[in-house]
Design an enzyme around this catalytic site. Structure first.
Site, mmCIF file in Angstrom:
data_model
loop_
_atom_site.group_PDB
_atom_site.id
_atom_site.type_symbol
_atom_site.label_atom_id
_atom_site.label_comp_id
_atom_site.label_asym_id
_atom_site.label_seq_id
_atom_site.Cartn_x
_atom_site.Cartn_y
_atom_site.Cartn_z
ATOM 1 N N HIS A 169 27.769 7.514 37.674
ATOM 2 C CA HIS A 169 29.200 7.214 37.835
ATOM 3 C C HIS A 169 29.991 8.314 37.128
ATOM 4 O O HIS A 169 29.590 8.810 36.078
ATOM 5 C CB HIS A 169 29.503 5.834 37.238
ATOM 6 C CG HIS A 169 30.857 5.319 37.585
ATOM 7 N ND1 HIS A 169 32.002 5.793 36.960
ATOM 8 C CD2 HIS A 169 31.266 4.404 38.494
ATOM 9 C CE1 HIS A 169 33.048 5.167 37.486
ATOM 10 N NE2 HIS A 169 32.636 4.328 38.422
ATOM 11 N N GLU B 248 32.820 8.729 45.639
ATOM 12 C CA GLU B 248 33.943 8.305 44.808
ATOM 13 C C GLU B 248 34.747 9.518 44.341
ATOM 14 O O GLU B 248 34.394 10.144 43.321
ATOM 15 C CB GLU B 248 33.428 7.567 43.573
ATOM 16 C CG GLU B 248 32.679 6.303 43.871
ATOM 17 C CD GLU B 248 32.864 5.287 42.758
ATOM 18 O OE1 GLU B 248 33.423 4.226 43.026
ATOM 19 O OE2 GLU B 248 32.482 5.580 41.623
ATOM 20 N N SER C 57 39.841 2.746 44.051
ATOM 21 C CA SER C 57 41.045 1.938 44.287
ATOM 22 C C SER C 57 40.985 1.107 45.571
ATOM 23 O O SER C 57 42.007 0.918 46.234
ATOM 24 C CB SER C 57 42.301 2.831 44.261
ATOM 25 O OG SER C 57 42.449 3.431 42.996
ATOM 26 N N GLY D 183 40.375 4.028 39.742
ATOM 27 C CA GLY D 183 41.225 3.360 38.754
ATOM 28 C C GLY D 183 42.663 3.840 38.740
ATOM 29 O O GLY D 183 43.425 3.509 37.840
ATOM 30 N N ASN E 76 31.633 -3.218 40.282
ATOM 31 C CA ASN E 76 31.318 -2.563 39.004
ATOM 32 C C ASN E 76 32.319 -3.056 37.964
ATOM 33 O O ASN E 76 33.466 -2.642 37.970
ATOM 34 C CB ASN E 76 31.423 -1.037 39.183
ATOM 35 C CG ASN E 76 31.279 -0.295 37.860
ATOM 36 O OD1 ASN E 76 30.802 -0.856 36.875
ATOM 37 N ND2 ASN E 76 31.703 0.963 37.851
HETATM 38 C C1 PEP Z 1 34.626 2.467 40.156
HETATM 39 O O1 PEP Z 1 34.585 2.003 39.030
HETATM 40 O O2 PEP Z 1 33.645 3.009 40.612
HETATM 41 C C2 PEP Z 1 35.863 2.341 40.931
HETATM 42 C C3 PEP Z 1 35.861 2.752 42.170
HETATM 43 O O3 PEP Z 1 36.927 1.777 40.288
HETATM 44 P P1 PEP Z 1 38.302 1.292 41.013
HETATM 45 O O4 PEP Z 1 37.909 0.437 42.160
HETATM 46 O O5 PEP Z 1 39.008 0.529 39.931
HETATM 47 O O6 PEP Z 1 39.042 2.512 41.439
#
Ligand code: PEP
Length: 253
Positions: A94, A167, A214, A173, A9
């Site tokens: 999301h 998530e 992450s 992030g 993403n």
């Molecule tokens: C995301 O954007 O869904 C995500 C998991 O971001 P990151 O991997 O940067 O934590």
């Protein structure tokens, strides 16, 4: 066993030219990796350019969002039929869209249904905030998001045609990934049983559940070694060639 799926993403990053510069060398490495479904989700303007570079590979494209209508007075929105020529997947619900753009379980449900109507496989994101995690409300939150987001969808539509991304918002992030054991436990104890109740056991087993938050080249293999985690939704690390390739390689093992 289902084929693991790794989704990049990109969020609101990369001009068309930057997208080309990232994808071309990355795709040369990714196309050599077998046994993993790879999906890149660039911003809308870069989708056609990236699609052209991926011709002849098995790497697929996804969108980061859609509207649920096919056309009309919805300034700034993109309809599912406008992207289905290029994309096989679409990320829906999301947490950044829920938190910053007013998406609700109801609009998420309309989008999931619209995606399925247009032969796009929805990647439905669910997950709790830090506050909800600390107050032990993960189960309640993900169950609600699944029940509402998947309302009025038949088992036949969902079978083999839905991906769930767990998530935890506090892990996105932040560099503070969930422990792989915790993520796996949420999948086993809350997400899969809810899918079984909404659909049936066979359909629930056909739905891949990813972890996101992450994930990077260094920690990916710990997540993929968990029995229920069938892929990753990757934000920041999908913008870095070496990291993303390492994540896909870890999923292939
Ligand atoms: C995301 O954007 O869904 C995500 C998991 O971001 P990151 O991997 O940067 O934590």
């Amino acid at each position: 066993m289902l084929t693991p799926i790794v989704v990049g993403n990109w969020k609101m990053n990369n001009t068309i030219e930057q997208a080309r510069s990232l994808v071309y060398p990355m795709s040369l490495k990714l196309r050599e990796i077998k046994g993993v479904e790879i999906v890149l989700c660039p911003p809308f303007p870069a989708i056609m350019a990236v699609s052209a570079l991926l011709q002849g590979t098995d790497i697929k494209l996804g969108a980061q969002n859609i509207h649920w209508q096919e056309k009309g007075a919805f300034t700034g929105e993109v309809a599912p039929n406008m992207i289905s020529e290029y994309c096989s997947y679409v990320i829906i619900g999301h947490s950044e869209r829920r938190a910053n753009f007013g998406e609700t379980d109801e609009s998420v449900n309309l989008k999931v249904r619209a995606a399925m109507e247009h032969e796009l496989t929805p990647i439905l994101c669910v997950g709790e905030t830090k506050e909800e995690y600390d107050s032990d409300r993960t189960s309640e939150v993900v169950r609600r998001q699944l029940n509402e987001g998947l309302k009025d969808i038949s088992s036949s539509k969902a079978k083999d045609n839905l991906v769930i991304a767990y998530e935890p918002i506090w892990a996105i992030g932040t560099g503070l990934a969930s422990s792989p054991e915790n993520a796996n436990a949420v999948l086993v104890n809350h997400i899969r049983p809810t899918l079984e109740k909404i659909f049936d056991a066979e359909t629930a087993q056909s739905i891949r559940i990813q972890y996101g938050g992450s994930v990077n080249g260094a920690n990916a293999s710990e997540f993929f070694s968990q029995p229920e985690i069938e892929g990753a939704l990757v934000g920041g690390a999908s913008l870095k060639e070496d990291d993303f390739v390492a994540i896909v390689q870890a999923a292939a093992k």
